[in-house]
Scaffold this motif. Structure first.
Motif, short mmCIF file in Angstrom:
data_model
loop_
_atom_site.label_atom_id
_atom_site.label_comp_id
_atom_site.label_asym_id
_atom_site.label_seq_id
_atom_site.Cartn_x
_atom_site.Cartn_y
_atom_site.Cartn_z
N PHE A 168 97.71 19.27 63.39
CA PHE A 168 97.07 20.58 63.23
C PHE A 168 97.45 21.50 64.40
O PHE A 168 97.83 22.66 64.19
CB PHE A 168 95.54 20.45 63.19
N VAL A 169 97.32 20.99 65.61
CA VAL A 169 97.53 21.82 66.80
C VAL A 169 98.97 22.31 66.87
O VAL A 169 99.23 23.51 67.03
CB VAL A 169 97.15 21.04 68.07
N VAL A 170 99.93 21.41 66.75
CA VAL A 170 101.33 21.79 66.93
C VAL A 170 101.80 22.72 65.81
O VAL A 170 102.38 23.78 66.06
CB VAL A 170 102.23 20.55 67.03
N ARG A 171 101.56 22.33 64.57
CA ARG A 171 102.06 23.14 63.45
C ARG A 171 101.38 24.51 63.39
O ARG A 171 102.02 25.53 63.12
CB ARG A 171 101.86 22.39 62.14
N GLU A 172 100.07 24.54 63.64
CA GLU A 172 99.36 25.81 63.49
C GLU A 172 99.57 26.72 64.69
O GLU A 172 99.58 27.95 64.54
CB GLU A 172 97.89 25.54 63.20
N CYS A 173 99.78 26.16 65.89
CA CYS A 173 100.18 27.01 67.02
C CYS A 173 101.57 27.60 66.77
O CYS A 173 101.82 28.77 67.08
CB CYS A 173 100.16 26.21 68.32
N ARG A 174 102.45 26.78 66.22
CA ARG A 174 103.79 27.27 65.91
C ARG A 174 103.72 28.42 64.90
O ARG A 174 104.52 29.37 64.95
CB ARG A 174 104.64 26.12 65.38
N ALA A 175 102.79 28.32 63.96
CA ALA A 175 102.70 29.30 62.88
C ALA A 175 102.19 30.66 63.35
O ALA A 175 102.42 31.66 62.67
CB ALA A 175 101.80 28.78 61.76
N VAL A 176 101.51 30.71 64.49
CA VAL A 176 100.93 31.99 64.95
C VAL A 176 101.53 32.44 66.27
O VAL A 176 100.94 33.22 67.01
CB VAL A 176 99.39 31.90 65.06
N THR A 177 102.73 31.93 66.60
CA THR A 177 103.46 32.38 67.77
C THR A 177 104.91 32.66 67.36
O THR A 177 105.40 32.14 66.36
CB THR A 177 103.45 31.34 68.90
N THR A 178 105.58 33.46 68.16
CA THR A 178 107.01 33.70 67.96
C THR A 178 107.74 33.33 69.24
O THR A 178 107.17 33.37 70.33
CB THR A 178 107.28 35.17 67.62
#
Length: 320
Positions: A168-178
């Motif tokens: 959850f942490v890795v994928r969802e942080c990736r999804a809301v950062t560039t």
């Protein structure tokens, strides 16, 4: 829906947790069926929570239905029906919030320090510049602190325990950062071999996963299913970040209190980490010996870091 007795103060409590708690807590019997009896203020709060996550607007028919007593399963189905996402592969709300962390663009920095314990995340957040930060705890219980350290934007986040939470942490942080995303996990672990209690360990030789094999536990298993536990090859971390982390540890920790080598991540705290529990048929008495045989520099064992390394490896170079 009928109002239940209660103080006006209790009815005015404005947290989502209270609203959802009331949904499960206030019930009455009506004509042999369980019906919900929510305070009007709670109903409004619950509707607001659903509306923030909904991709469909409420209709007069929904409003009319809300005025009638409904059974618990029907009420639960209504809540689920109002929480619809446009993309089932990666659910987000209409305003772009990811499903588990409840975060959107601008709320996560490109440097993330993740820990398991929420109390540890809170203690570390005090080190941010001037002790100032933006804080949010998701409805799933993930606390996030975003601020600056020496002027650099940093996010501190508690993942909880295990592979799924790290996912959850890795994928969802990736999804809301560039742009490039750097993630360091600072967690607690059990020591292996000659690692001293209280030592600081850096996974300089990568991370391995220890995964229980359910097929090996069937009554008709004949050995072709493979061993009871699968021990992977070591997954390397980012070479530059790992070396920087090693040097920082040596600057601040006495050499005898630092250890370097392989970190091991079990799929559970008990069986895959070799803990013996007479209540279960775990067949794990040789797990630790096998880990040390395959990975002589194994230094510690926990439940998260190998999945972090694996996701970073599979991110096309966007995560370090």
């Amino acid at each position: 829906l009928r109002q239940v007795p209660g103080s006006r103060r209790a009815q005015r409590k404005s947290t989502r947790r209270r609203a959802l708690g009331d949904l499960h807590g206030h019930t009455r019997r009506n004509s042999g069926a369980t019906s919900l009896a929510l305070p009007p203020a709670t109903m409004l709060r619950l509707a607001a929570v659903c509306a923030r996550r909904a991709t469909v607007a409420a209709t007069p028919a929904i409003a009319a239905a809300a005025r009638r007593p409904v059974s618990r399963p029907v009420a639960a189905a209504a809540v689920r029906a109002m929480t619809v996402y446009l993309d089932p592969n990666f659910p987000k709300t209409l305003d772009g919030r990811v499903h588990h962390l409840d975060l959107k663009y601008g709320e996560v920095a490109n440097r993330v320090l993740t820990v398991g314990d929420p109390a540890r995340a809170k203690r570390i957040s005090a080190q941010l510049d001037d002790g100032e930060f933006w804080f949010h705890e998701s409805w799933r219980g993930f606390p996030t602190y975003t601020g600056r350290y020496n002027g650099v934007p940093v996010t501190i986040m508690a993942s909880g325990m295990g592979y799924p939470n790290v996912d959850f942490v890795v994928r969802e942080c990736r999804a809301v950062t560039t742009g490039p995303l750097a993630v360091i996990r600072f967690g607690s672990s059990g020591g292996l071999q000659d690692t001293k209690p209280g030592a600081m360990v850096v996974a300089t030789d990568g991370c391995v996963s220890i995964i229980r094999n359910p097929d090996a536990f069937f009554d008709d298993a004949d050995g072709s299913e493979g061993p009871a536990y699968h021990i992977t090859r070591a997954i390397p971390g980012d070479a530059e970040l790992t070396e920087l982390l090693k040097q920082r540890v040596l600057q601040h920790v006495p050499a005898e209190d630092a250890a370097f080598g392989v970190n091991c991540s079990g799929c559970s705290f008990y069986s895959s980490q070799g803990r013996i529990d007479a209540q279960f048929d775990d067949r794990n008495t040789g797990v630790l010996d096998e880990i040390e045989r395959r990975h002589p520099t194994a230094r510690c064992m926990e439940m998260e870091t190998s999945h972090l390394f694996d996701l970073a490896r599979c991110s096309g170079g966007s995560i370090r």
